[in-house]
Structure formats: C-alpha cells, structure tokens
Scaffold this motif. Structure first.
Motif, short mmCIF file in Angstrom:
data_model
loop_
_atom_site.label_atom_id
_atom_site.label_comp_id
_atom_site.label_asym_id
_atom_site.label_seq_id
_atom_site.Cartn_x
_atom_site.Cartn_y
_atom_site.Cartn_z
N GLU A 61 18.57 50.77 67.15
CA GLU A 61 17.02 50.96 66.23
C GLU A 61 17.05 51.80 65.19
O GLU A 61 15.87 52.05 64.83
CB GLU A 61 16.37 51.14 67.45
N PHE A 62 18.13 52.60 65.37
CA PHE A 62 18.20 53.52 64.30
C PHE A 62 19.60 53.00 63.06
O PHE A 62 20.14 52.74 63.53
CB PHE A 62 18.67 55.02 65.16
N GLU A 63 18.55 53.54 61.97
CA GLU A 63 19.72 53.45 60.53
C GLU A 63 20.18 54.62 60.77
O GLU A 63 22.06 54.46 60.84
CB GLU A 63 18.58 53.67 59.14
N ARG A 64 20.45 56.00 61.22
CA ARG A 64 21.13 57.15 61.47
C ARG A 64 20.49 57.79 62.29
O ARG A 64 19.74 57.99 62.62
CB ARG A 64 21.86 57.47 60.10
N LYS A 65 21.25 59.05 62.47
CA LYS A 65 20.78 59.75 63.49
C LYS A 65 21.00 61.69 62.94
O LYS A 65 21.32 61.24 62.09
CB LYS A 65 21.37 60.34 64.49
N ILE A 66 19.96 62.79 62.80
CA ILE A 66 20.97 64.00 62.17
C ILE A 66 19.90 65.15 63.20
O ILE A 66 19.10 64.69 64.20
CB ILE A 66 19.16 63.81 61.21
N MET A 67 20.08 65.67 63.39
CA MET A 67 19.00 67.32 63.54
C MET A 67 18.19 67.39 62.49
O MET A 67 17.48 67.27 61.88
CB MET A 67 20.60 68.60 63.30
N VAL A 68 17.58 68.12 64.17
CA VAL A 68 16.21 68.82 63.06
C VAL A 68 15.38 69.87 64.14
O VAL A 68 16.27 70.21 65.90
CB VAL A 68 15.15 67.44 63.42
N ILE A 69 15.36 70.82 63.91
CA ILE A 69 15.04 72.10 64.00
C ILE A 69 14.31 72.14 65.36
O ILE A 69 12.40 71.54 64.41
CB ILE A 69 15.10 73.42 63.05
N ASP A 70 14.35 72.44 66.25
CA ASP A 70 13.14 72.48 67.36
C ASP A 70 12.01 73.44 67.73
O ASP A 70 11.38 73.67 67.37
CB ASP A 70 13.98 71.82 68.30
#
Length: 100
Positions: A61-70
């Motif tokens: 379902e995703f084009e790609r994954k990334i990290m986000v600041i939580d």
C-alpha cells in the motif's frame, strides 16, 4: 555547555528535521536511538504520510517508507542517529540555537 571526559566542551545537537525526500526508511536511526524520538511511517501513492499497521502484508500500500520525528523532546542531542544514516537526511541544531 557540557564537557567531555577529556575536558573539551561539548554541546548537544538536537534532531529537528528528517528530510522526507532523501530518507529511505532503513530504520538504522531508529535502532540506535533508545529515546523513542522517531518512528517509521509509509508514504502512499498520493504522497501522504500514513502510519504503518505493523502487518508486513500491507507493505504494498506504500510507495516507500520514511522516518518521522515523533517525540522531539525526548532527543538528548547525542547525534547517534546521524552517524548511522546512510543518506545524511537529518538536521540537528545545537542546544544554544533552540528556544526554550
């Protein structure tokens, strides 16, 4: 300002941004950070950042994954995440430059 063991000055540099364009979502930064500062998200076909369900079957379902600041307040400024990042996509700012 803090000092290192050898007496030289050291100033923490806090994680303030992860460039979503260059991040490849490899998870190396997440693995070295024990402070729960960031987490992995997916980017869908519309370019929206969406949470991952934790189910590997949903990866299509995703084009790609990334990290986000939580939780930026959990960052202690050690920059371990930047040292393991293969894409150099993180921005850190010295403690003296961040308004309290």
């Amino acid at each position: 300002m803090f000092t290192r063991r050898d007496g030289k000055p050291w100033e923490p540099e806090y994680l303030v941004e992860i460039n979503a364009t260059t991040c490849i979502g490899c998870g190396r930064c997440f693995k070295v950070c024990g402070r729960d500062v960031m987490h992995l998200c997916g980017i869908n076909e519309e370019g929206e950042v969406v949470s991952l369900s934790g189910d590997d079957d949903d990866d299509d379902e995703f084009e790609r994954k990334i990290m986000v600041i939580d939780n930026p307040g959990n960052c202690i400024g050690c920059t371990a995440c930047a040292r393991v990042c293969p894409k150099n996509c993180q921005t850190h700012t010295p403690a003296s430059s961040i308004a309290a």
